[in-house]
Design a protein around this motif. Structure first.
Motif, PDB file in Angstrom:
ATOM      1  N   LEU A 197       0.833  -1.202   0.000  1.00  0.00           N
ATOM      2  CA  LEU A 197       0.000   0.000   0.000  1.00  0.00           C
ATOM      3  C   LEU A 197       0.871   1.257   0.000  1.00  0.00           C
ATOM      4  O   LEU A 197       0.614   2.196  -0.766  1.00  0.00           O
ATOM      5  N   LEU A 198       1.908   1.279   0.831  1.00  0.00           N
ATOM      6  CA  LEU A 198       2.813   2.425   0.854  1.00  0.00           C
ATOM      7  C   LEU A 198       3.464   2.636  -0.506  1.00  0.00           C
ATOM      8  O   LEU A 198       3.533   3.769  -1.007  1.00  0.00           O
ATOM      9  N   LEU A 199       3.938   1.564  -1.112  1.00  0.00           N
ATOM     10  CA  LEU A 199       4.562   1.662  -2.433  1.00  0.00           C
ATOM     11  C   LEU A 199       3.570   2.224  -3.448  1.00  0.00           C
ATOM     12  O   LEU A 199       3.905   3.123  -4.213  1.00  0.00           O
ATOM     13  N   SER A 200       2.359   1.705  -3.448  1.00  0.00           N
ATOM     14  CA  SER A 200       1.343   2.195  -4.389  1.00  0.00           C
ATOM     15  C   SER A 200       1.107   3.690  -4.224  1.00  0.00           C
ATOM     16  O   SER A 200       1.013   4.427  -5.219  1.00  0.00           O
ATOM     17  N   GLU A 201       0.999   4.149  -2.993  1.00  0.00           N
ATOM     18  CA  GLU A 201       0.754   5.570  -2.747  1.00  0.00           C
ATOM     19  C   GLU A 201       1.935   6.427  -3.187  1.00  0.00           C
ATOM     20  O   GLU A 201       1.746   7.466  -3.819  1.00  0.00           O
ATOM     21  N   LEU A 202       3.146   6.007  -2.864  1.00  0.00           N
ATOM     22  CA  LEU A 202       4.331   6.784  -3.249  1.00  0.00           C
ATOM     23  C   LEU A 202       4.511   6.819  -4.766  1.00  0.00           C
ATOM     24  O   LEU A 202       4.835   7.869  -5.338  1.00  0.00           O
ATOM     25  N   VAL A 203       4.304   5.688  -5.429  1.00  0.00           N
ATOM     26  CA  VAL A 203       4.422   5.652  -6.895  1.00  0.00           C
ATOM     27  C   VAL A 203       3.336   6.506  -7.534  1.00  0.00           C
ATOM     28  O   VAL A 203       3.598   7.286  -8.455  1.00  0.00           O
ATOM     29  N   THR A 204       2.119   6.393  -7.048  1.00  0.00           N
ATOM     30  CA  THR A 204       1.019   7.181  -7.599  1.00  0.00           C
ATOM     31  C   THR A 204       1.296   8.672  -7.457  1.00  0.00           C
ATOM     32  O   THR A 204       1.063   9.449  -8.393  1.00  0.00           O
ATOM     33  N   ASN A 205       1.814   9.095  -6.308  1.00  0.00           N
ATOM     34  CA  ASN A 205       2.165  10.506  -6.132  1.00  0.00           C
ATOM     35  C   ASN A 205       3.217  10.943  -7.145  1.00  0.00           C
ATOM     36  O   ASN A 205       3.123  12.025  -7.715  1.00  0.00           O
ATOM     37  N   SER A 206       4.222  10.104  -7.371  1.00  0.00           N
ATOM     38  CA  SER A 206       5.254  10.453  -8.353  1.00  0.00           C
ATOM     39  C   SER A 206       4.676  10.542  -9.758  1.00  0.00           C
ATOM     40  O   SER A 206       4.993  11.461 -10.506  1.00  0.00           O
ATOM     41  N   ILE A 207       3.826   9.602 -10.102  1.00  0.00           N
ATOM     42  CA  ILE A 207       3.220   9.610 -11.441  1.00  0.00           C
ATOM     43  C   ILE A 207       2.382  10.872 -11.631  1.00  0.00           C
ATOM     44  O   ILE A 207       2.444  11.511 -12.680  1.00  0.00           O
ATOM     45  N   GLN A 208       1.624  11.255 -10.623  1.00  0.00           N
ATOM     46  CA  GLN A 208       0.726  12.409 -10.744  1.00  0.00           C
ATOM     47  C   GLN A 208       1.456  13.746 -10.696  1.00  0.00           C
ATOM     48  O   GLN A 208       1.028  14.703 -11.336  1.00  0.00           O
ATOM     49  N   HIS A 209       2.540  13.830  -9.946  1.00  0.00           N
ATOM     50  CA  HIS A 209       3.143  15.136  -9.692  1.00  0.00           C
ATOM     51  C   HIS A 209       4.519  15.358 -10.292  1.00  0.00           C
ATOM     52  O   HIS A 209       5.008  16.483 -10.271  1.00  0.00           O
ATOM     53  N   ALA A 210       5.161  14.337 -10.792  1.00  0.00           N
ATOM     54  CA  ALA A 210       6.537  14.492 -11.258  1.00  0.00           C
ATOM     55  C   ALA A 210       6.609  14.665 -12.770  1.00  0.00           C
ATOM     56  O   ALA A 210       5.877  14.030 -13.520  1.00  0.00           O
ATOM     57  N   TYR A 211       7.527  15.503 -13.169  1.00  0.00           N
ATOM     58  CA  TYR A 211       7.897  15.616 -14.569  1.00  0.00           C
ATOM     59  C   TYR A 211       8.910  14.507 -14.826  1.00  0.00           C
ATOM     60  O   TYR A 211       9.870  14.361 -14.081  1.00  0.00           O
ATOM     61  N   VAL A 212       8.682  13.709 -15.862  1.00  0.00           N
ATOM     62  CA  VAL A 212       9.543  12.550 -16.110  1.00  0.00           C
ATOM     63  C   VAL A 212      10.175  12.657 -17.499  1.00  0.00           C
ATOM     64  O   VAL A 212       9.717  12.039 -18.451  1.00  0.00           O
ATOM     65  N   PRO A 213      11.248  13.457 -17.638  1.00  0.00           N
ATOM     66  CA  PRO A 213      11.922  13.529 -18.926  1.00  0.00           C
ATOM     67  C   PRO A 213      12.713  12.245 -19.192  1.00  0.00           C
ATOM     68  O   PRO A 213      13.028  11.494 -18.265  1.00  0.00           O
ATOM     69  N   ALA A 214      13.024  12.014 -20.446  1.00  0.00           N
ATOM     70  CA  ALA A 214      13.818  10.830 -20.806  1.00  0.00           C
ATOM     71  C   ALA A 214      15.110  10.818 -20.000  1.00  0.00           C
ATOM     72  O   ALA A 214      15.753  11.847 -19.832  1.00  0.00           O
ATOM     73  N   GLY A 215      15.466   9.659 -19.483  1.00  0.00           N
ATOM     74  CA  GLY A 215      16.676   9.517 -18.707  1.00  0.00           C
ATOM     75  C   GLY A 215      16.504   9.881 -17.242  1.00  0.00           C
ATOM     76  O   GLY A 215      17.427   9.757 -16.455  1.00  0.00           O
ATOM     77  N   ARG A 216      15.338  10.330 -16.870  1.00  0.00           N
ATOM     78  CA  ARG A 216      15.059  10.713 -15.477  1.00  0.00           C
ATOM     79  C   ARG A 216      13.783  10.007 -15.011  1.00  0.00           C
ATOM     80  O   ARG A 216      12.847  10.618 -14.548  1.00  0.00           O
ATOM     81  N   GLU A 217      13.773   8.722 -15.174  1.00  0.00           N
ATOM     82  CA  GLU A 217      12.591   7.932 -14.869  1.00  0.00           C
ATOM     83  C   GLU A 217      12.309   7.854 -13.374  1.00  0.00           C
ATOM     84  O   GLU A 217      13.173   8.143 -12.552  1.00  0.00           O
ATOM     85  N   ILE A 218      11.101   7.452 -13.048  1.00  0.00           N
ATOM     86  CA  ILE A 218      10.759   7.183 -11.658  1.00  0.00           C
ATOM     87  C   ILE A 218      11.445   5.885 -11.267  1.00  0.00           C
ATOM     88  O   ILE A 218      11.430   4.906 -12.018  1.00  0.00           O
ATOM     89  N   GLY A 219      12.045   5.876 -10.100  1.00  0.00           N
ATOM     90  CA  GLY A 219      12.743   4.688  -9.633  1.00  0.00           C
ATOM     91  C   GLY A 219      12.218   4.258  -8.283  1.00  0.00           C
ATOM     92  O   GLY A 219      11.792   5.075  -7.471  1.00  0.00           O
ATOM     93  N   VAL A 220      12.226   2.959  -8.048  1.00  0.00           N
ATOM     94  CA  VAL A 220      11.800   2.392  -6.770  1.00  0.00           C
ATOM     95  C   VAL A 220      12.977   1.633  -6.178  1.00  0.00           C
ATOM     96  O   VAL A 220      13.644   0.878  -6.878  1.00  0.00           O
ATOM     97  N   ARG A 221      13.205   1.832  -4.891  1.00  0.00           N
ATOM     98  CA  ARG A 221      14.277   1.133  -4.181  1.00  0.00           C
ATOM     99  C   ARG A 221      13.682   0.610  -2.881  1.00  0.00           C
ATOM    100  O   ARG A 221      12.996   1.338  -2.158  1.00  0.00           O
ATOM    101  N   VAL A 222      13.965  -0.652  -2.588  1.00  0.00           N
ATOM    102  CA  VAL A 222      13.501  -1.278  -1.355  1.00  0.00           C
ATOM    103  C   VAL A 222      14.723  -1.830  -0.640  1.00  0.00           C
ATOM    104  O   VAL A 222      15.531  -2.544  -1.235  1.00  0.00           O
ATOM    105  N   THR A 223      14.857  -1.470   0.640  1.00  0.00           N
ATOM    106  CA  THR A 223      15.985  -1.957   1.424  1.00  0.00           C
ATOM    107  C   THR A 223      15.488  -2.547   2.736  1.00  0.00           C
ATOM    108  O   THR A 223      14.436  -2.165   3.238  1.00  0.00           O
TER     109      THR A 223
END
Length: 137
Positions: free
Chosen positions: A44-70
Motif C-alpha cells: 500500500l505504501l509503495l502504491s501511494e508513493l508511486v502514484t504521487n510520483s506519477i501524478q506530480h513528477a515531470y519525467v523527462p527521458a533519462g530521469r525515470e521514476i525509480g523504486v528502491r527497497v531496502t
C-alpha cells in the motif's frame, strides 16, 4: 540488502508500472521471508508513493521514476525517486475529493517517512519505513 526497479515508458502506462512495482516488491519480500501485515502495508505504501510520483513528477527521458527497497537494522524502507525537486506536503482533502489522501495514508501507516534529494540526479526521493517483526530480521 536492496533491490531496485527503474521504469521507462511510464507516461504511456502508469497503471502497469504500479502493478509491476508491487509485484517486484512482493517477490523481494517473499525472498526475504517477510510476509503478513508488513507485506500488505508495504504494498500500500509503495502504491501511494508511486502514484504521487506519477501524478506530480515531470519525467523527462533519462530521469525515470525509480523504486528502491531496502532491509536493514530491523526496518523495511520503500523509496520512490522522481525528477520533481518539490518536497511533498500533507494536505486535508475535502470529503467530495477523489484524491489527496495518499500522503496522509503514508503518514498513518509508516513508522517513519521523509524526503531527500535524489542521489545521482535531479529531483527527490520520498521514503517510508516499517519496522520488521523480530522473526523477520
Amino acid at each position: 540488502m536492496a533491490t531496485e526497479l527503474l521504469c521507462s515508458g511510464l507516461k504511456k502506462q502508469p497503471l502497469l508500472f504500479t502493478q509491476r512495482a508491487r509485484a517486484l516488491l512482493y517477490e523481494q519480500l517473499t525472498a526475504w521471508k517477510v510476509d503478513g501485515e508488513v507485506t500488505d502495508v508495504a504494498q500500500l505504501l509503495l502504491s501511494e508513493l508511486v502514484t504521487n510520483s506519477i501524478q506530480h513528477a515531470y519525467v523527462p527521458a533519462g530521469r525515470e521514476i525509480g523504486v528502491r527497497v531496502t532491509r536493514a537494522e530491523g526496518r523495511l524502507r520503500i523509496e520512490v525517486a522522481d525528477a520533481n525537486g518539490e518536497q511533498p506536503a500533507p494536505r486535508s482533502a475535502r470529503a467530495e475529493e477523489e484524491s489527496g489522501r495518499g500522503l496522509a495514508l503514508v503518514i498513518a501507516l509508516a513508522e517513519r517517512w521523509g524526503c531527500h534529494p535524489r542521489a545521482y540526479g535531479v529531483g527527490k526521493a520520498v521514503w517510508a519505513e516499517l519496522r520488521l517483526p523480530e522473526a523477520e530480521l
